[in-house]
Design a protein around this motif. Structure first.
Motif, short mmCIF file in Angstrom:
data_model
loop_
_atom_site.label_atom_id
_atom_site.label_comp_id
_atom_site.label_asym_id
_atom_site.label_seq_id
_atom_site.Cartn_x
_atom_site.Cartn_y
_atom_site.Cartn_z
N PHE A 15 0.88 -1.18 0.00
CA PHE A 15 0.00 0.00 0.00
C PHE A 15 0.91 1.22 0.00
O PHE A 15 1.41 1.60 1.04
N ALA A 20 2.03 -4.35 3.58
CA ALA A 20 1.12 -4.94 4.58
C ALA A 20 1.30 -6.44 4.64
O ALA A 20 1.19 -7.06 5.70
N PRO A 39 -0.20 -9.23 16.12
CA PRO A 39 -0.62 -7.92 16.63
C PRO A 39 -1.41 -7.11 15.60
O PRO A 39 -1.43 -7.46 14.42
N THR A 45 -5.83 -9.39 8.04
CA THR A 45 -7.02 -9.12 7.23
C THR A 45 -6.63 -8.89 5.76
O THR A 45 -7.32 -9.35 4.85
N THR A 46 -5.52 -8.21 5.57
CA THR A 46 -5.06 -7.98 4.19
C THR A 46 -4.82 -9.30 3.48
O THR A 46 -5.20 -9.47 2.32
N GLN A 87 -14.13 -8.62 9.01
CA GLN A 87 -13.84 -8.09 10.34
C GLN A 87 -14.92 -7.10 10.76
O GLN A 87 -15.39 -7.11 11.89
N1 LIG Z 1 -6.91 -0.67 1.88
C1 LIG Z 1 -5.81 -0.28 2.55
N2 LIG Z 1 -5.13 0.80 2.12
C2 LIG Z 1 -4.00 1.20 2.79
N3 LIG Z 1 -3.50 0.59 3.84
C3 LIG Z 1 -4.14 -0.50 4.32
C4 LIG Z 1 -5.33 -0.98 3.69
N4 LIG Z 1 -5.75 -2.08 4.36
C5 LIG Z 1 -4.88 -2.25 5.36
N5 LIG Z 1 -3.90 -1.32 5.34
C6 LIG Z 1 -2.76 -1.27 6.25
O1 LIG Z 1 -2.09 -2.48 6.17
C7 LIG Z 1 -1.63 -2.89 7.47
C8 LIG Z 1 -2.18 -4.25 7.77
O2 LIG Z 1 -3.57 -4.13 8.02
P1 LIG Z 1 -4.52 -5.36 8.31
O3 LIG Z 1 -5.89 -4.84 8.38
O4 LIG Z 1 -4.22 -6.44 7.37
O5 LIG Z 1 -4.04 -5.77 9.77
P2 LIG Z 1 -4.61 -6.88 10.74
O6 LIG Z 1 -3.49 -7.81 11.00
O7 LIG Z 1 -5.86 -7.43 10.23
O8 LIG Z 1 -4.88 -6.00 12.04
P3 LIG Z 1 -6.08 -6.06 13.08
O9 LIG Z 1 -5.73 -7.13 14.05
O10 LIG Z 1 -6.05 -4.72 13.72
O11 LIG Z 1 -7.32 -6.32 12.34
C9 LIG Z 1 -2.08 -1.81 8.45
O12 LIG Z 1 -0.99 -0.94 8.66
C10 LIG Z 1 -3.19 -1.11 7.71
O13 LIG Z 1 -3.25 0.24 8.07
#
Ligand SMILES: Nc1ncnc2c1ncn2[C@@H]1O[C@H](COP(=O)(O)OP(=O)(O)OP(=O)(O)O)[C@@H](O)[C@H]1O
Ligand SMILES: [Mg+2]
Lengths: 250, 330
Positions: A15, A20, A39, A45-46, A87
């Motif tokens: 991104f 990510a 964490p 989620t990505t 989520q």
């Molecule tokens: N569509 C997007 N555009 C830009 N950055 C993104 C996008 N989706 C996620 N990110 C960034 O990518 C990183 C990973 O996010 P992600 O949502 O995958 O984390 P996660 O492991 O699911 O966290 P959580 O436990 O808080 O849900 C984060 O820094 C988030 O801000």
């Protein structure tokens, strides 16, 4: 060796300046309840977004039951039998619970049937009712989804996934925001489902994860930190310092 | 009384009124109101085409006049220039409109919200100016008149729209068929898929629905309906004109649909009736009556977002003692 359930092969998601998901590799086998922990911002989620096609990958390949599904359209991946909850809970608010489940069930038989009556689609009706029953949503069957309690919305979303008769179910923090009773009920349901459907669950509740998971993948900074049985993960020094040690929730 | 009985009774009343209007209306008002009612029925189809897209799939088109215009020109060009008969001309208009919708839809339904609204306007403007400037084919500013071929001609027996009753019932039949078609589609799996996409397109694709194809099919059906309206209007007026392709016409259809109630099958008829009657009655007395229409639209959007159809539904539910808001999509 049997065909792996899911292969994540050198997958990256960028991104802007942020990676990510960073050159991630791992393989999941069928017949286990998998959990992904890590964490906030680890990229969990990505990774689900890449697997289900809701975000395009930057590089790498994703294979589901041996087939390359990288960057396939979202609905095609769903038709392969890969279902997912989000989520941020997402259902069809203006439809009743039964109508929600009906369209999810009907998706397997095709919706381009403009001249038949939707109320007469026997298989979809039965499927919708069966899922409604299974998840204990029958008392709310004719209620609009928008009027459900938070816990019931989460259940209905799992129901939408189940109604599509998936082979693999990806759950993104399914019990987040539920009260203790609902949590217990939902966890039991997930364990029960895992006997017939492969499940990957992202969850922050470490206690739940260590209780139900057969295998745990720990993500941090877009990569895989460790992978193994709950025992192996609990005793992994890297995980203890990098994640479990400094997580207040644990 | 259940909700269904009341709604059925309402529908029956509308059908009976429509079938007897040529005799009943002149008992109470001037007989030109029969013609106005024919016009209302035709225009209600244009509003219905907006409603199908906006009310059921969640796409707001400000360009439905394009398909209306295609239906009109198809009929006029078919009859005046290509020597088609009545049915040939009618069919040509409808096919042209539907084909236009298929082509425009392939591009337009990739977009949503204001981007979608803008692209539909842009398409309709392009063809509006094309129709204005391509004089030999379209007649430009003057429009394209044509002589009415017979509807049926067997030996000495002939039916032509020049007979007011034939014209009225031909329009009623075609408009009725369109509503029957829409009613059928809305209560089919495809209709459920429309509503699903309107509610949550990401979730719809995650359960395996091809959102693009669903939107495209709605767009094409809606172009078909607008095309039938245009073809009927050409037959009604015996000419085609680019004026009816202007975005002003599209905008009016949006207003009719919103006031009548989006997401209800008969809402568009109610909205169209109300506003056309209002126009007939007020436009001579008060040149600025569109201000009133504007105010009514704003009030509707704020206080009754489901329009008159929505008010009707909640009244019926209250009257029938049923749970209001229960399964609200028929
Ligand atoms: N569509 C997007 N555009 C830009 N950055 C993104 C996008 N989706 C996620 N990110 C960034 O990518 C990183 C990973 O996010 P992600 O949502 O995958 O984390 P996660 O492991 O699911 O966290 P959580 O436990 O808080 O849900 C984060 O820094 C988030 O801000
Ligand atoms: Mg997350």
């Amino acid at each position: 060796m049997t065909v792996p359930l899911l292969e994540i092969d050198d997958v990256t998601k960028q991104f802007g300046g942020l990676r990510a998901v960073d050159n991630t590799n791992f393989t999941l086998e069928t017949g286990k309840l998998h959990a992904i922990i890590g964490p906030n911002g680890a990229g969990k989620t990505t990774l689900f977004n890449l697997i289900t096609g809701t975000l395009p990958t930057t590089s790498g390949r994703i294979r589901f039951l041996g087939d390359d599904i990288t960057d396939e359209p979202v609905h095609k991946i769903s038709q392969r039998g890969l279902a997912r909850t989000l989520q941020i809970k997402s259902v069809f608010g203006g439809l009743t619970v039964r109508e929600n489940l009906w369209i999810a069930a009907r998706s397997r038989y095709g919706v381009f049937a403009p001249f038949m009556s939707w109320r007469r689609c026997r298989k979809s009706n039965e499927r919708a009712d069966a899922v409604c029953e299974e998840l204990g949503l029958m008392p709310h069957a004719d209620q609009l989804a928008a009027n459900l309690s938070y816990g019931d919305v989460a259940l209905l979303e799992i129901g939408l996934a189940l109604a599509t008769q998936p082979k693999l179910l990806l759950l993104d923090e399914p019990i987040c925001g539920m009260g203790p009773a609902e949590t217990e009920k939902t966890v039991a349901k997930i364990q029960d489902l895992s006997k017939r459907i492969d499940i990957v669950i992202i969850e922050h509740d470490i206690e739940v994860v260590f209780n139900i998971a057969d295998e745990i993948t720990v993500m941090a900074n877009g990569g895989v930190l460790a992978k193994g049985t709950p025992d192996e993960i609990a005793n992994d020094p890297d995980v203890r310092t990098a994640y479990l040690g400094d997580d207040d929730d644990a | 009384m259940t909700v269904q009985t009341i709604n059925r009774a309402g529908t029956l009343l509308l059908v009976v009124f429509t079938l007897t209007a040529p005799w009943v209306l002149p008992l109470f008002v001037d007989s030109f109101w029969v013609d106005i009612y024919s016009e209302i029925l035709i225009w209600s189809l244009l509003a219905a085409s907006v409603n199908l897209l906006f009310g059921y799939v969640g796409l707001l088109s400000f360009g439905q006049a394009l398909y209306f215009g295609m239906g009109m020109y198809g009929v006029a060009i078919g009859i005046a220039k290509l020597g088609f008969g009545f049915w040939g001309g009618f069919g040509f208009g409808v096919v042209l409109a539907t084909a236009m919708a298929a082509v425009a839809g392939v591009l337009a339904v990739r977009l949503t919200w204001h981007y979608f609204a803008i692209i539909t306007v842009v398409f309709s403007l392009i063809f509006y100016f094309l129709a204005l400037s391509w004089k030999p084919l379209t007649g430009g500013d003057d429009g394209l008149p044509f002589g009415m071929p017979p509807l049926i001609s067997i030996g000495d027996f002939e039916l032509t729209l020049t007979d007011p009753d034939v014209q009225y019932f031909f329009i009623v039949l075609m408009v009725g068929a369109c509503y029957a078609l829409m009613g059928r589609i809305i209560s089919s799996p495809l209709g459920r898929a429309f509503v699903t996409v309107r509610e949550n397109d990401l979730r719809a694709s995650l359960i395996g629905l091809n959102v693009y194809m669903i939107r495209l099919s709605a767009f094409i059906v809606s172009g078909f309906i607008a095309g039938v309206a245009g073809a009927l209007f050409a037959l009604f007026g015996r000419y085609a004109s680019a004026n009816f392709m202007f975005y002003h016409v599209s905008g009016e259809a949006v207003v009719w649909a919103i006031i009548g109630g989006v997401g209800t099958l008969f809402g568009p008829i109610v909205g169209t009736s109300l506003l056309i009657v209002l126009r007939e009655e007020l436009s001579h007395v008060w040149a600025h009556y569109p201000i009133l229409v504007g105010i009514v639209v704003i009030l509707t959007v704020i206080f009754a977002p489901k329009g008159i159809g929505g008010i009707w539904t909640s009244l019926v539910h209250r009257f029938a003692g049923a749970n209001a808001g229960k399964g609200g999509d028929q």
